[in-house]
Design a protein around this motif. Structure first.
Motif, PDB file in Angstrom:
ATOM      1  N   ILE A  16      44.426  33.034  41.132  1.00 31.58           N
ATOM      2  CA  ILE A  16      45.108  33.427  39.896  1.00 31.58           C
ATOM      3  C   ILE A  16      45.969  32.279  39.391  1.00 31.58           C
ATOM      4  O   ILE A  16      46.736  31.680  40.150  1.00 31.58           O
ATOM      5  CB  ILE A  16      45.987  34.672  40.118  1.00 31.58           C
ATOM      6  N   LYS A  17      45.858  32.009  38.091  1.00 34.24           N
ATOM      7  CA  LYS A  17      46.699  31.011  37.447  1.00 34.24           C
ATOM      8  C   LYS A  17      47.270  31.613  36.168  1.00 34.24           C
ATOM      9  O   LYS A  17      46.541  32.160  35.335  1.00 34.24           O
ATOM     10  CB  LYS A  17      45.894  29.758  37.090  1.00 34.24           C
ATOM     11  N   ASN A  18      48.581  31.544  36.035  1.00 38.56           N
ATOM     12  CA  ASN A  18      49.260  31.880  34.771  1.00 38.56           C
ATOM     13  C   ASN A  18      48.928  33.285  34.270  1.00 38.56           C
ATOM     14  O   ASN A  18      48.496  33.479  33.133  1.00 38.56           O
ATOM     15  CB  ASN A  18      48.900  30.846  33.694  1.00 38.56           C
ATOM     16  N   ASN A  34      34.602  41.565  39.152  1.00 39.28           N
ATOM     17  CA  ASN A  34      34.812  41.055  40.501  1.00 39.28           C
ATOM     18  C   ASN A  34      35.430  39.660  40.435  1.00 39.28           C
ATOM     19  O   ASN A  34      35.109  38.862  39.553  1.00 39.28           O
ATOM     20  CB  ASN A  34      33.484  41.001  41.267  1.00 39.28           C
ATOM     21  N   ASN A  35      36.320  39.383  41.369  1.00 35.69           N
ATOM     22  CA  ASN A  35      37.001  38.087  41.467  1.00 35.69           C
ATOM     23  C   ASN A  35      37.923  37.809  40.281  1.00 35.69           C
ATOM     24  O   ASN A  35      38.249  36.646  40.009  1.00 35.69           O
ATOM     25  CB  ASN A  35      35.993  36.938  41.609  1.00 35.69           C
ATOM     26  N   SER A  36      38.343  38.840  39.583  1.00 33.33           N
ATOM     27  CA  SER A  36      39.287  38.635  38.481  1.00 33.33           C
ATOM     28  C   SER A  36      40.734  38.609  38.967  1.00 33.33           C
ATOM     29  O   SER A  36      41.635  38.241  38.204  1.00 33.33           O
ATOM     30  CB  SER A  36      39.115  39.726  37.412  1.00 33.33           C
ATOM     31  N   LYS A 338      39.051  36.151  33.300  1.00 32.00           N
ATOM     32  CA  LYS A 338      39.244  34.711  33.364  1.00 32.00           C
ATOM     33  C   LYS A 338      39.095  34.104  31.972  1.00 32.00           C
ATOM     34  O   LYS A 338      38.172  34.436  31.229  1.00 32.00           O
ATOM     35  CB  LYS A 338      38.225  34.070  34.314  1.00 32.00           C
ATOM     36  N   LYS A 339      40.000  33.194  31.644  1.00 29.96           N
ATOM     37  CA  LYS A 339      39.955  32.512  30.349  1.00 29.96           C
ATOM     38  C   LYS A 339      40.386  31.078  30.563  1.00 29.96           C
ATOM     39  O   LYS A 339      41.567  30.809  30.821  1.00 29.96           O
ATOM     40  CB  LYS A 339      40.866  33.202  29.335  1.00 29.96           C
ATOM     41  N   GLU A 340      39.402  30.167  30.501  1.00 31.60           N
ATOM     42  CA  GLU A 340      39.647  28.759  30.764  1.00 31.60           C
ATOM     43  C   GLU A 340      40.303  28.601  32.133  1.00 31.60           C
ATOM     44  O   GLU A 340      39.801  29.085  33.121  1.00 31.60           O
ATOM     45  CB  GLU A 340      40.494  28.148  29.631  1.00 31.60           C
ATOM     46  N   ASN A 341      41.497  27.991  32.205  1.00 24.67           N
ATOM     47  CA  ASN A 341      42.136  27.756  33.493  1.00 24.67           C
ATOM     48  C   ASN A 341      43.265  28.740  33.756  1.00 24.67           C
ATOM     49  O   ASN A 341      44.298  28.393  34.336  1.00 24.67           O
ATOM     50  CB  ASN A 341      42.687  26.317  33.551  1.00 24.67           C
ATOM     51  N   VAL A 345      45.167  38.869  30.478  1.00 22.19           N
ATOM     52  CA  VAL A 345      45.294  40.314  30.686  1.00 22.19           C
ATOM     53  C   VAL A 345      45.405  41.023  29.333  1.00 22.19           C
ATOM     54  O   VAL A 345      45.994  40.504  28.383  1.00 22.19           O
ATOM     55  CB  VAL A 345      46.534  40.636  31.563  1.00 22.19           C
ATOM     56  N   ARG A 346      44.791  42.197  29.267  1.00 18.49           N
ATOM     57  CA  ARG A 346      44.914  43.064  28.100  1.00 18.49           C
ATOM     58  C   ARG A 346      45.580  44.357  28.554  1.00 18.49           C
ATOM     59  O   ARG A 346      45.159  44.967  29.539  1.00 18.49           O
ATOM     60  CB  ARG A 346      43.531  43.373  27.514  1.00 18.49           C
TER      61      ARG A 346
END
Length: 365
Positions: A16-18, A34-36, A338-341, A345-346
């Protein structure tokens, strides 16, 4: 129901990043592919129990860090807590509890160190001996040095060696602090036979309600009792049912019954605390979901338990959202992706989530 944890802002943890989760609700549903990062979020929430305790962080280590021949390897388990793609091994997140924001940061440094073979064998769970007059051998081994801070105050300092399976008490400045009540239920916990039924048996009204819900799993159930007579070691929980001539151990029942009993007993054990359930629908048949989930959520509301659950099942999420009108305004659904790096979250409240799913056909996962 009060909100104990109101915000979680993860700078870096595992993959997880940011990720920033704001306006956390009394009942929080976390979904995504999965893997989110769903399970990783629950892990960090576990650390709220006492982030300065090494023992609490040990509880975050996953089962896939286990060497079946030798037991849990602390070095590998802790190494996996950090982002594998970053050279700097760091965990950093902010969490707001009871209105107070904490910045938690753990750093790991690595080096090779010479260690006497007797000590190395001790921490690796092995025997050691040497011939009379023989000098003790020295071995080169990788060492992980860990330090943890809370708002700039150092709470933990310890070291872990490669292959270590025995716990050596660290300089753990959080070990004597009173821990927050946080109960975590993994997807396979029901198969391990560990329950919180003593908490249930001390609350007759909730015990009777639980038996009523369990009729979805055995319509002839009469009671659940703890039996430690003629049992070697720990006693067993037995179910008395009109379907059988005598009470049977809970373990002989199917996974659905065991999971339902585990979840309902965990609710009561988490009174005035936080309940974390990973893949909450595992082993629960769809026909029993409504009554089981309704009892869990409404009892959490009654006992002031903040809830966090994960799922990637569209049907289970729908059942949970619609199981209790009383709790709907206490719910929020968070979808991780996942979104870029970074991990985005919504957020939707319970009513908006139902509307989006039913009327707009929006995929909530």
């Amino acid at each position: 129901m009060e909100v104990y944890i109101s915000e979680l802002d993860i700078e870096t943890y595992r993959g997880i990043k940011n990720l920033k989760m704001e306006n956390l609700a009394p009942i929080n549903i976390i979904t995504g592919d999965n893997n989110s990062g769903k399970t990783s979020v629950l892990e960090l929430l576990q650390s709220v129990k006492n982030p300065g305790s090494f023992r609490v962080w040990r509880e975050l280590l996953r089962k896939d860090s286990i060497d079946l021949r030798r037991g849990l390897t602390y070095y590998d388990g802790f190494y996996d807590l950090f982002d594998i793609n970053e050279d700097e091994k760091k965990i950093a997140y902010k969490i707001t509890t009871d209105g107070v924001k904490h910045r938690i940061e753990m750093l790991a440094q690595f080096r090779e160190e010479e260690v006497p073979e007797s000590y190395l064998n001790k921490i690796q769970g092995l025997s050691y001996w040497k011939e009379d007059g023989e000098s003790e051998r020295i071995r080169n081994i990788s060492k992980m040095k860990l330090e943890l801070w809370d708002n700039g105050q150092k709470l933990l300092k310890t070291a872990i060696y490669d292959g270590q399976v025995r716990f050596i008490r660290p300089n753990d400045m959080g070990s004597n602090k009173k821990e927050k009540k946080v109960v975590y239920i993994s997807p396979i916990r029901h198969a391990e036979g560990l329950l919180y039924l003593n908490a249930v048996l001390e609350k007759p009204e909730l015990y009777e309600q639980m038996l009523s819900v369990l009729k979805d799993y055995d319509e002839d159930i009469i009671s659940i009792n703890y039996d430690n007579v003629n049992v070697t070691g720990r006693g067993v929980y037995k179910i008395l049912s009109k379907s059988h001539k005598k009470a049977l151990p809970l373990n002989v029942y199917g996974d659905g019954m065991k999971k339902a009993v585990l979840l309902m007993s965990a609710v009561i054990a988490a009174e005035d605390g936080v309940l974390l359930i990973d893949e909450f629908e595992t082993a629960i048949h769809t026909s029993a979901m409504k009554n089981t989930f309704q009892w869990i959520l409404e009892t959490c509301k009654k006992l002031n338990v903040q809830v966090f659950v994960t799922s990637h099942s569209k049907e289970a999420i729908d059942k949970l959202l619609k199981c209790s009108e009383k709790c709907l305004d206490d719910m929020a659904l968070y979808t991780l992706y996942k979104k870029e790096n970074m991990t985005a979250v919504r957020r939707m409240n319970g009513r908006k989530a139902i509307e989006a799913q039913d009327n707009m056909g929006l995929e909530l996962r």
